[in-house]
Enzyme design. Structure first.
Site, PDB file in Angstrom:
ATOM      1  N   GLU A 240       0.797  -1.417  -0.053  1.00 35.15           N
ATOM      2  CA  GLU A 240       0.151   0.150   0.001  1.00 35.15           C
ATOM      3  C   GLU A 240       0.862   1.022  -0.152  1.00 35.15           C
ATOM      4  OE1 GLU A 240      -0.422  -2.870   1.834  1.00 35.15           O
ATOM      5  OE2 GLU A 240      -2.615  -3.263   0.843  1.00 35.15           O
TER       6      GLU A 240
ATOM      7  N   HIS B 275     -10.923  -5.284   9.839  1.00 29.68           N
ATOM      8  CA  HIS B 275     -11.567  -4.976   8.441  1.00 29.68           C
ATOM      9  C   HIS B 275     -12.726  -4.227   8.481  1.00 29.68           C
ATOM     10  CE1 HIS B 275      -8.497  -7.813   7.036  1.00 29.68           C
ATOM     11  NE2 HIS B 275      -8.991  -7.925   6.011  1.00 29.68           N
TER      12      HIS B 275
END
Ligand SMILES: Cc1ncc(C[n+]2csc(CCOP(=O)(O)OP(=O)(O)O)c2C)c(N)n1
Ligand SMILES: [Mg+2]
Lengths: 324, 336
Positions: A60, A128
């Site tokens: 990322e 998440h």
């Protein structure tokens, strides 16, 4: 009037910008053959080729850093970070690179890039299911957008891609399949930094964005039906810069305000909004500013436990009632 | 190249002095001892090749031809500084010279340069991106993410690692399982070469070959320059982690007298000419310091300007949004 899902709206914004501007590229994890983990980019690699729709390693910080550099080199990158939870790995590049270069190097260049990412939940567990818009919105140098409707998802993404500054564009996993009307002009831009009065009312101002807009609108209907209360619902749409004039004008008429978000109550976006509104609107208020937010708990897996935490339209109703 | 190395040396000695007089604030990382790397490498590249460096960046700025007075003015926090007094020592940049910044988060510029190289390839420009960083940066994940992408997409970038044996106070043995940084490149199937970073010609030749490789469409290249900083990590460093003998050993390899001796031995220059260069540069630096010191400070009324290229005021009437182009570099005005 045409209708579209939120997912198709995002995809059509990407497609149309790529057709219009050959410098627009997409990059992200599993966005080519897989089509993106929420299927937003499905079909685009076939249409535009792998040099414009780039499959990346699971990296990322590298993805965002690469996008910053690509933007400096003259491209208009749109980086997809699979969810906002993984965006934490890219915080350094977002905050220390993208947001800083224009100012820190004395205005010599800007970083025209978009980071598309996703908030949401659904029994995904603690790592998440988080919302971090408040963190991004606290950083000068970023623009932060969270569309609630398909029309806004498209119009705001078009604006974000054309903007010369870095834009954090946060979608919502539970909105992708929602449908809504689209404007007659498919190329219509929705300006960044403008809130929208989604429902006019006179008694209480309810400020929401992203999925909480739908909760707020449901609550407003229930309050009208059951209490005869007229809520004015404002869709903030942009979290940086906040359209304070629109919010303040509403509070000046209603004298009451409820702020809705899905991020944690402590230090969340609503906390910052509240502090600012208190400065702007204190004399107009007939009641303390109230909030609907996530309790400060990591999201659990079990369905009933998760449900117990999620901000809902019922909570909006109760909170509004507490002010009347 | 000799003159450039002397220029960097004298510039930094004056900067150290100004720091001691509190005319320069914050961090000041000196490049003294490592001049051969920036000078040799940049001489081997094209002046239009995009350059990104870490925070120890004065040497690269000067070797790239940035105006020494504007560099010094930036250290002094003045409106005429390279970054208009917003950046400071660690954040010099000069877009007109394709110098895209000193970057002070260790390793953070590595994927950025990779992205710039991708843009160059995409637009079929002949640029090779040059990225400089220290041995310490190779311990950070972002270094590996950047190298991985560069190798994967075969972009024209030359990674230049200045191995000066320390990452702040950490010795190489404490921070890395490998002594030779070129080994880092192997995992990315990236060709790599090590060279003597105290020898400006060795750096020149190595980077020339690396640039030819990258410009020829063969993907990235990794260069390791073995070098040493003669001063502390920054001006605040008491240097408790290394002994004086080691510093003396490396000082004996000082790249400036070493290259000077070679120029004289090969009869390209006389001792007297070298002395004259040193004296000229010193005179020039005295003027640079005086000019920087006389330059105006930035206007406090402008402190919140330049955060955005396209600032949005939600209170302003809606205009044709999305049409605003990024400002052209030529439109950036100096002064306040
Ligand atoms: C991400 C990050 N961590 C820590 C620091 C503090 N820091 C600044 S320089 C430095 C050492 C870097 O060593 P190296 O990469 O070898 O470069 P050198 O200073 O030797 O030129 C450290 C730890 C930083 N700037 N950024
Ligand atoms: Mg080092």
């Amino acid at each position: 009037m045409a209708a579209s899902t939120y997912r198709e709206a995002v995809r059509s914004a990407l497609r149309e910008e790529m057709e219009r501007d050959p410098d627009v590229i997409l990059l992200g994890e599993s966005i080519t053959g897989y089509g993106g983990s929420y299927a937003v980019t499905r079909g685009l690699v076939e249409e535009f080729g792998s040099h414009r729709v780039m499959e990346t390693p699971i990296a990322e910080a590298g993805i965002v850093g690469f996008a910053v550099g690509a933007a400096m080199g003259g491209l208009r990158p749109v980086a997809e970070l699979m969810t906002v939870n993984f965006a934490l790995l890219a915080l350094d590049q977002i905050v220390n690179s993208a947001a800083k270069f224009h100012y820190m190097f004395g205005g010599q260049w800007s970083v025209p890039m978009v980071v598309r990412t996703v908030s949401g939940f659904g029994q995904l567990g603690a790592t998440h299911s988080q919302s971090f818009e408040g963190w991004f919105a606290s950083v000068p140098g970023l623009k932060v957008v969270m569309p609630a409707t398909p029309a806004d998802a498209k119009g705001l993404l078009l604006s974000a891609i054309r903007d010369p500054d870095p834009v954090i564009f946060i979608e919502h996993s539970l909105l992708y399949s929602t449908r809504g009307p689209m404007p007659d002009d498919p190329a219509a831009l929705v300006p960044i930094g403008r809130a929208r009065v989604a429902r006019a009312g006179t008694d209480v101002t309810v400020v929401a964005y992203s999925r909480m807009l739908l909760q707020a609108l449901q609550a407003a209907e229930a309050l009208e039906r059951e209490d005869g209360c007229q809520c004015e619902v404002i869709d903030l749409r942009t979290l940086r810069p906040v359209d304070y004039p629109t919010v303040a004008a509403s509070v000046r008429r209603t004298h009451r305000v409820v702020l809705c978000g899905e991020d944690w109550r402590s230090g969340g976006f609503g906390a910052a909004l509240l502090a600012e509104l208190q400065d702007l609107c204190f004399d107009d208020l007939d009641a303390p500013i109230a909030r609907v937010a996530m309790r400060d708990v990591p999201l659990p897996y079990a369905r009933n436990l998760e449900q117990a935490l999620l901000p809902s339209s019922e909570q909006v109703v109760e909170t509004v009632r507490s002010l009347l | 190249m000799y003159r450039q190395m002397v220029l960097i040396r004298h510039f930094e000695e004056h900067a150290a002095e100004a720091y001691a007089q509190a005319k320069i604030g914050g961090f000041l990382h000196l490049y003294i001892g490592e001049e051969a790397v920036a000078v040799g490498a940049l001489a081997a590249a094209r002046p239009t090749d995009p350059l990104l460096t870490h925070y120890r960046d004065h040497g690269y700025a000067l070797a790239r031809g940035c105006d020494p007075t504007r560099c010094m003015a930036e250290l002094f926090g003045r409106a005429t500084g390279l970054s208009r007094g917003r950046g400071g020592s660690m954040h010099l940049a000069d877009r007109s010279r394709h110098f895209w910044g000193g970057h002070a988060i260790v390793g953070s510029h590595i994927p950025i340069g990779t992205g710039m190289a991708y843009a160059a390839k995409y637009h079929r420009r002949e640029d090779v991106v040059l990225e400089f960083f220290g041995d310490g940066a190779t311990g950070n994940g972002i270094f590996h993410e950047g190298l991985n992408m560069a190798a994967l997409w075969k972009v024209p970038v030359v990674f230049i690692c200045e191995n000066n044996l320390y990452g702040m106070g950490a010795t190489l043995a404490e921070e890395s399982p490998v002594k030779d940084m070129v080994i880092r490149a192997e995992g990315y199937t990236m060709p790599a070469r090590q060279c003597d970073g105290m020898d400006v010609l060795a750096v020149y030749e190595t980077v020339q070959a690396a640039c030819a490789h990258a410009r020829g469409g063969n993907g990235p290249f990794f260069v390791e320059c073995l070098t040493y900083r003669f001063r502390g990590h920054s001006m605040a460093d008491p240097e408790l982690y290394r002994d004086k003998e080691e510093v003396q050993r490396w000082r004996a390899l000082d790249p400036i007298p070493r290259f000077g001796a070679r120029l004289v031995a090969e009869r390209l220059c006389t001792e007297r000419e070298l002395t004259a260069i040193n004296e000229q540069v010193e005179q020039e630096m005295l003027q640079v310091v005086a000019a920087a010191d006389a330059a105006p400070v930035p206007d406090p009324a402008t402190v919140a300007e330049m955060i955005y290229a396209n600032p949005i005021d939600p209170a302003a009437p809606v205009m044709a949004l999305g049409a605003a182009p990024p400002p052209a570099p030529a439109a950036v005005l100096l002064g306040e």
